[in-house]
Design an enzyme around this catalytic site. Structure first.
Site, PDB file in Angstrom:
ATOM      1  CG  ASP A   1      -0.836  -8.341   5.161  1.00  0.00           C
ATOM      2  OD1 ASP A   1      -0.860  -7.381   5.961  1.00  0.00           O
ATOM      3  OD2 ASP A   1      -0.195  -8.300   4.093  1.00  0.00           O
ATOM      4  CB  VAL A   2      -3.179  -8.370  10.406  1.00  0.00           C
ATOM      5  CG1 VAL A   2      -1.671  -8.463  10.556  1.00  0.00           C
ATOM      6  CG2 VAL A   2      -3.800  -7.617  11.573  1.00  0.00           C
TER       7      VAL A   2
END
Length: 253
Positions: free
Chosen positions: A106-107
Site C-alpha cells: 500500500d502507499v
C-alpha cells in the site's frame, strides 16, 4: 503442439492472459504469418507478432527479476488517477516484455518489492497455494501485552476470514517517544510509547498486517517489508533504488 498462445505470451511478460485473449479476438496477433484464432498454440521459438511487431518469446529472452526499495508515497500501479508517483516510474525498461510486480504494497508501506518480466513466475509467487513467506518490520502505537501477541499468533477474524501471524518477534523493550511539545517523558504532552516487531505470514491479502493489528486494538505507525520468500531487502539499497536479482537467487524463486 506447443503451448496456448495466452500462456506463452503471459510467461514472457507481454500482458495478462485476458489482455492477450482480447488481442486475439481483435485479430491483432499472428503466428508464423497466420492470424491467430482463439485456442491457438505456438512453440517458444515461433514468429509471434502484435500489430506486425515481433514479440520476443520466453525462450528468446532471459528472465529478469529486479529488487526495488519502495519509498512511502509511491503507489503500486502503472498509473494513478490522483497523479501520485508510481513504483514503475523509476525502473529501467526490461530487455523483453514488461515489468510485472510481485506482491503489492500500500502507499504508506515501504520496503522490498520484486519485479519480473516473467508473468508465469509472478503468478506462481503470488498464488495463495504457494504460501510464500513475507516478513515485515512493524511499529505500533502502544504496548501490546503477551496475551495480545498470542491472539495474533492464534488468529483473529477479519472481514475476509481468519488471519494470523506465523511468527512475532519483539525487537526491543518499548520506550516512550520524545515529547511532542517539550514536555517531560510521562507528561500529558509526551507522545505515546511505541513497540517494534518482526512479523512473518505466508499470505498476501490486502493490507493484512495493518488490519490484523487493528483487529487487536493497535494502530500501525510504520511498516516495512524486509523479505519475500528467499529474497531479502539489501541493507545498502536506499529507498527509490533498484538492482537486478543475481541469477542464482532468481533460480531459487
Amino acid at each position: 503442439m506447443g503451448e496456448r498462445l495466452q500462456k506463452l505470451l503471459a510467461a514472457s511478460g507481454h500482458g495478462s492472459r485476458r489482455q492477450i485473449e482480447q488481442w486475439i479476438r481483435e485479430r491483432r496477433l499472428t503466428v508464423d504469418g497466420h492470424v491467430a484464432e482463439l485456442g491457438a498454440r505456438a512453440e517458444a521459438g515461433a514468429d509471434i507478432r502484435l500489430d506486425g511487431e515481433l514479440l520476443p518469446s520466453a525462450a528468446a529472452s532471459a528472465r529478469e527479476v529486479l529488487i526495488y526499495h519502495k519509498p512511502a508515497s509511491e503507489v503500486t500501479t502503472r498509473a494513478d488517477p490522483q497523479g501520485r508517483p508510481t513504483v514503475f516510474e523509476r525502473l529501467p525498461p526490461p530487455r523483453a516484455g514488461r515489468w510485472v510486480v510481485i506482491g503489492r504494497l500500500d502507499v504508506n508501506t515501504t520496503g522490498l518489492l520484486l519485479f519480473t518480466n516473467d508473468g508465469a513466475l509472478a503468478h506462481r509467487l503470488m498464488h495463495p497455494s504457494s504460501e510464500i513467506e513475507r516478513e515485515y518490520l512493524v511499529h505500533v502505537r502502544g504496548l501490546p501485552s503477551a496475551a495480545v501477541l498470542q491472539q495474533l499468533r492464534q488468529g483473529l477474524m477479519l472481514e475476509d476470514g481468519l488471519a494470523r501471524f506465523d511468527r512475532i518477534e519483539a525487537l526491543r523493550e518499548p520506550v516512550g517517544r520524545a515529547p511532542a511539545w517539550g514536555g517531560a517523558p510521562g507528561s500529558a504532552d509526551a507522545a505515546p510509547p511505541q513497540a517494534a516487531f518482526h512479523v512473518v505470514l505466508h499470505e498476501g491479502r490486502n493490507r493484512e498486517v495493518r488490519r490484523l493489528w487493528q483487529a487487536a486494538g493497535f494502530e500501525v505507525s510504520r511498516l516495512t517489508r524486509l523479505r519475500y520468500g528467499s529474497v531479502r531487502l539489501p541493507a545498502d539499497l536506499r529507498p527509490g533504488q533498484y538492482r537486478p536479482l543475481p541469477p542464482v537467487q532468481a533460480a531459487l524463486l
